[in-house]
Design a protein around this motif. Structure first.
Motif, PDB file in Angstrom:
ATOM      1  N   ALA A 114      20.891 -29.877  19.152  1.00  0.00           N
ATOM      2  CA  ALA A 114      20.281 -30.729  18.130  1.00  0.00           C
ATOM      3  C   ALA A 114      21.323 -31.650  17.513  1.00  0.00           C
ATOM      4  N   GLY A 115      22.283 -32.054  18.350  1.00  0.00           N
ATOM      5  CA  GLY A 115      23.183 -33.123  17.946  1.00  0.00           C
ATOM      6  C   GLY A 115      22.470 -34.448  18.084  1.00  0.00           C
ATOM      7  N   MET A 116      23.210 -35.521  18.138  1.00  0.00           N
ATOM      8  CA  MET A 116      22.594 -36.848  18.183  1.00  0.00           C
ATOM      9  C   MET A 116      21.644 -37.006  19.368  1.00  0.00           C
ATOM     10  N   CYS A 117      22.082 -36.631  20.562  1.00  0.00           N
ATOM     11  CA  CYS A 117      21.239 -36.797  21.746  1.00  0.00           C
ATOM     12  C   CYS A 117      20.034 -35.867  21.708  1.00  0.00           C
ATOM     13  N   GLY A 118      20.239 -34.636  21.252  1.00  0.00           N
ATOM     14  CA  GLY A 118      19.115 -33.714  21.144  1.00  0.00           C
ATOM     15  C   GLY A 118      18.072 -34.178  20.152  1.00  0.00           C
ATOM     16  N   LEU A 119      18.526 -34.718  19.022  1.00  0.00           N
ATOM     17  CA  LEU A 119      17.588 -35.242  18.027  1.00  0.00           C
ATOM     18  C   LEU A 119      16.837 -36.456  18.567  1.00  0.00           C
ATOM     19  N   ALA A 120      17.552 -37.362  19.232  1.00  0.00           N
ATOM     20  CA  ALA A 120      16.900 -38.558  19.772  1.00  0.00           C
ATOM     21  C   ALA A 120      15.867 -38.181  20.825  1.00  0.00           C
ATOM     22  N   ALA A 121      16.216 -37.225  21.693  1.00  0.00           N
ATOM     23  CA  ALA A 121      15.275 -36.785  22.720  1.00  0.00           C
ATOM     24  C   ALA A 121      14.053 -36.126  22.097  1.00  0.00           C
ATOM     25  N   THR A 122      14.271 -35.247  21.133  1.00  0.00           N
ATOM     26  CA  THR A 122      13.165 -34.560  20.467  1.00  0.00           C
ATOM     27  C   THR A 122      12.268 -35.555  19.747  1.00  0.00           C
ATOM     28  N   ALA A 123      12.875 -36.496  19.042  1.00  0.00           N
ATOM     29  CA  ALA A 123      12.103 -37.496  18.308  1.00  0.00           C
ATOM     30  C   ALA A 123      11.245 -38.324  19.250  1.00  0.00           C
ATOM     31  N   LYS A 124      11.815 -38.759  20.360  1.00  0.00           N
ATOM     32  CA  LYS A 124      11.052 -39.606  21.292  1.00  0.00           C
ATOM     33  C   LYS A 124       9.907 -38.819  21.925  1.00  0.00           C
ATOM     34  N   LEU A 125      10.135 -37.556  22.242  1.00  0.00           N
ATOM     35  CA  LEU A 125       9.060 -36.735  22.794  1.00  0.00           C
ATOM     36  C   LEU A 125       7.919 -36.590  21.796  1.00  0.00           C
ATOM     37  N   VAL A 126       8.256 -36.293  20.543  1.00  0.00           N
ATOM     38  CA  VAL A 126       7.227 -36.133  19.513  1.00  0.00           C
ATOM     39  C   VAL A 126       6.470 -37.438  19.297  1.00  0.00           C
ATOM     40  N   LEU A 127       7.186 -38.552  19.241  1.00  0.00           N
ATOM     41  CA  LEU A 127       6.522 -39.845  19.048  1.00  0.00           C
ATOM     42  C   LEU A 127       5.615 -40.195  20.221  1.00  0.00           C
ATOM     43  N   THR A 128       5.903 -39.635  21.395  1.00  0.00           N
ATOM     44  CA  THR A 128       5.100 -39.894  22.591  1.00  0.00           C
ATOM     45  C   THR A 128       3.863 -39.007  22.634  1.00  0.00           C
ATOM     46  N   GLY A 129       3.715 -38.130  21.671  1.00  0.00           N
ATOM     47  CA  GLY A 129       2.545 -37.260  21.623  1.00  0.00           C
ATOM     48  C   GLY A 129       2.768 -35.910  22.264  1.00  0.00           C
ATOM     49  N   ILE A 130       4.007 -35.625  22.652  1.00  0.00           N
ATOM     50  CA  ILE A 130       4.358 -34.306  23.186  1.00  0.00           C
ATOM     51  C   ILE A 130       4.875 -33.503  22.003  1.00  0.00           C
ATOM     52  N   THR A 131       3.966 -32.899  21.284  1.00  0.00           N
ATOM     53  CA  THR A 131       4.306 -32.309  19.989  1.00  0.00           C
ATOM     54  C   THR A 131       4.655 -30.820  20.058  1.00  0.00           C
ATOM     55  N   ASN A 132       4.305 -30.158  21.170  1.00  0.00           N
ATOM     56  CA  ASN A 132       4.626 -28.743  21.320  1.00  0.00           C
ATOM     57  C   ASN A 132       6.043 -28.605  21.863  1.00  0.00           C
ATOM     58  N   VAL A 133       7.008 -29.074  21.067  1.00  0.00           N
ATOM     59  CA  VAL A 133       8.400 -29.130  21.471  1.00  0.00           C
ATOM     60  C   VAL A 133       9.256 -28.514  20.369  1.00  0.00           C
ATOM     61  N   VAL A 134      10.389 -27.955  20.752  1.00  0.00           N
ATOM     62  CA  VAL A 134      11.322 -27.422  19.772  1.00  0.00           C
ATOM     63  C   VAL A 134      12.737 -27.647  20.285  1.00  0.00           C
ATOM     64  N   ALA A 135      13.667 -27.903  19.369  1.00  0.00           N
ATOM     65  CA  ALA A 135      15.081 -28.002  19.707  1.00  0.00           C
ATOM     66  C   ALA A 135      15.812 -26.814  19.105  1.00  0.00           C
ATOM     67  N   TYR A 136      16.661 -26.190  19.908  1.00  0.00           N
ATOM     68  CA  TYR A 136      17.471 -25.065  19.442  1.00  0.00           C
ATOM     69  C   TYR A 136      18.936 -25.486  19.394  1.00  0.00           C
ATOM     70  N   ASP A 137      19.636 -25.068  18.341  1.00  0.00           N
ATOM     71  CA  ASP A 137      21.067 -25.326  18.259  1.00  0.00           C
ATOM     72  C   ASP A 137      21.751 -24.087  17.703  1.00  0.00           C
ATOM     73  N   ALA A 138      22.866 -23.727  18.319  1.00  0.00           N
ATOM     74  CA  ALA A 138      23.582 -22.524  17.890  1.00  0.00           C
ATOM     75  C   ALA A 138      24.277 -22.712  16.550  1.00  0.00           C
ATOM     76  N   ALA A 139      24.570 -23.967  16.197  1.00  0.00           N
ATOM     77  CA  ALA A 139      25.326 -24.240  14.968  1.00  0.00           C
ATOM     78  C   ALA A 139      24.432 -24.128  13.735  1.00  0.00           C
ATOM     79  N   PRO A 140      25.043 -23.916  12.582  1.00  0.00           N
ATOM     80  CA  PRO A 140      24.267 -23.964  11.332  1.00  0.00           C
ATOM     81  C   PRO A 140      23.747 -25.374  11.086  1.00  0.00           C
ATOM     82  N   GLU A 141      22.695 -25.471  10.301  1.00  0.00           N
ATOM     83  CA  GLU A 141      22.139 -26.788   9.990  1.00  0.00           C
ATOM     84  C   GLU A 141      23.188 -27.660   9.310  1.00  0.00           C
ATOM     85  N   GLY A 142      23.316 -28.885   9.801  1.00  0.00           N
ATOM     86  CA  GLY A 142      24.299 -29.804   9.254  1.00  0.00           C
ATOM     87  C   GLY A 142      25.634 -29.777   9.960  1.00  0.00           C
TER      88      GLY A 142
END
Length: 490
Positions: free
Chosen positions: A53-81
């Motif tokens: 869920a770094g920059m590329c993960g966020l961009a990919a997730t955002a584009k998928l959701v905006l495309t109507g593929i809403t059953n998506v989740v991003a996992y990141d091992a790091a703490p939020e932020g």
């Protein structure tokens, strides 16, 4: 920032978010959900799981959701932020990219860093800004995630990938607890480390880790105060780590640089264009190889500001044409044999980059033997000498999907997408750097959307047949056919 400015910034940011919401409304985004629900072993299957869920993960997730593929989740091992390198092993003061780049904004002006910055600090502050402070870039990405309400779960690490028929089974470690989820598509947005990890030079094998670190490690720079430190390399990361060690109070700092001359020209920056972004992945393989091989041979220079950050310290030394032959621990220090003679240091930092080889990553053990690389067929004799970091790169399809080394041995690879730095040789720099990440996310989302639609084509056709909401009610006209028949008999 003053209290008045802080208050103004919050008002400005609220206004920006309102404008962004209006833009999304006008553009009918996110698109309505359209992917049929799927279940496996009684559990709901994700349409897409994004790892990272770094920059590329966020961009990919955002584009998928905006495309109507809403059953998506991003996992990141790091703490939020703390996702990505920005507040961890990125040790520069500012980003290297120009401040004006659109970055992960996905074509939405109100989602750009510039919009976020000026909403809080104003246009004059923007004009006065030289480069973006890296911590501020992380703040922007945190806002990006929040304002788009992206489905991200932190503290979750991928530990295994398994074929489960028409779905992919993922083993996860969720805050220390093991669990399994199922997904139809998997996106590996694993950043600069890609599929491999840190490249460790052979001469450091067996040397106690108390005496050295890779530039991507969590280094205790305070412990280097008063120490004799050496940094291997001449790239941006080498300079950033050297400067951080000097600023932490290192007694001396030696840059051990194998090249006879420092690279000075950033070649790819000189030809940056929309043609490169959208055209590189369509080139014949020999041309792709030629571009990447040439830029690798020329190398990318460190930023001028990063280099000056090191050289302004009187106890920093640059040793060019200085190859390392051996490193031996002796009496609590390191004896380093170089092409310029023997040197002694207390600590060494290897800014030696990352590898594409994915055979040593536990989480990829289930797929690594089956992945086709450029060395397995795309590289030909006329491309010139092999470079291991290039030859080891995965041979990807048009949607960043892996290909099988031997057809039929691991069919799920076609649904696993390599959206990280390892994709560069096949797709160009659209899945790791700021300038073209939106184009990469768009290419990825289009491919996954097409694959999901094709996989469910029978369901979509059945929905077409079943749809029975009338557009016309039957009272919009008068049927004249009986009248014409009567008139025709006269």
């Amino acid at each position: 920032m003053t209290d008045v400015a802080h208050t103004h910034g919050m008002v400005g940011l609220a206004g920006l978010e309102a404008r962004l919401a209006q833009d999304l409304l006008y553009l009918e985004l996110p698109a309505k959900p359209w992917v049929p629900e799927k279940r496996h072993e009684g559990e709901r299957v994700r349409d897409v799981v994004v790892i990272g869920a770094g920059m590329c993960g966020l961009a990919a997730t955002a584009k998928l959701v905006l495309t109507g593929i809403t059953n998506v989740v991003a996992y990141d091992a790091a703490p939020e932020g703390s996702e990505g390198p920005w507040v961890t092993f990125a040790r520069m003061n500012t980003l290297r990219s120009p401040k004006s780049l659109a970055g992960p904004s996905l074509g939405l002006p109100q989602l750009t860093f510039r919009a976020w910055f000026t909403a809080q600090f104003g246009e004059q502050a923007w004009e006065d800004l030289d480069k973006i402070p890296k911590d501020m870039w992380m703040d922007y990405l945190v806002w990006y995630r929040r304002v788009l309400n992206l489905p991200v779960e932190n503290g979750v690490r991928l530990t295994g990938i398994h074929d489960a028929g028409d779905v992919i089974a993922l083993d996860l470690l969720d805050h220390g607890e093991a669990r399994r989820v199922f997904t139809r598509h998997l996106v590996l947005a694993t950043g600069r480390s890609g599929l491999g990890g840190a490249t460790i030079p052979p001469f450091l094998e067996g040397v106690d880790r108390r005496f050295w670190a890779h530039s991507a490690d969590d280094i205790d720079f305070k412990a280097l105060r008063g120490k004799r430190v050496a940094v291997i390399g001449a790239g941006a990361s080498a300079m950033d780590n050297a400067a951080t060690a000097l600023e932490a109070g290192a007694a001396s700092l030696a840059m051990l640089i194998r090249r006879k001359e420092m690279p000075r020209i950033n070649k790819m920056t000189g030809i940056g264009s929309q043609g490169v972004i959208h055209g590189m992945h369509r080139l014949p393989d020999a041309w792709k190889w030629r571009f990447v091989d040439y830029t690798a041979a020329q190398q990318t220079p460190p930023p001028r500001s990063s280099t000056l950050r090191v050289s302004r310290h009187p106890h920093a030394r640059f040793y060019l044409d200085c190859g390392i032959r051996s490193v031996v621990e002796r009496n609590g220090a390191l004896d380093v044999e170089t092409t310029q003679g023997k040197m002694e240091f207390d600590f060494l930092i290897a800014a030696t980059g990352f590898s594409n080889g994915f055979t040593n990553r536990e989480e990829f053990a289930g797929i690594a033997p089956f992945i086709r690389t450029w060395a397995d067929g795309r590289q030909t004799a006329d491309m010139g000498p092999m470079r291991s970091n290039m030859s080891d790169a995965p041979d990807l399809g048009p949607d960043f999907e892996f290909r099988e080394k031997v057809p039929g041995t691991c069919p799920m690879l076609s649904r696993i997408h390599c959206f990280n730095d390892a994709a560069m040789l096949t797709h160009g720099k659209v899945s790791g750097d700021i300038p073209a990440v939106s184009a990469g996310a768009d290419r990825l989302a289009r491919g996954i959307a097409a694959a999901l639609f094709a996989a469910d084509v029978e369901t979509h056709f059945a929905n077409l047949i079943a749809y029975d909401t009338p557009e016309l009610q039957g009272d919009e006209w008068v049927d004249s056919t009986p009248l014409l028949q009567v008139e025709g008999t006269r």
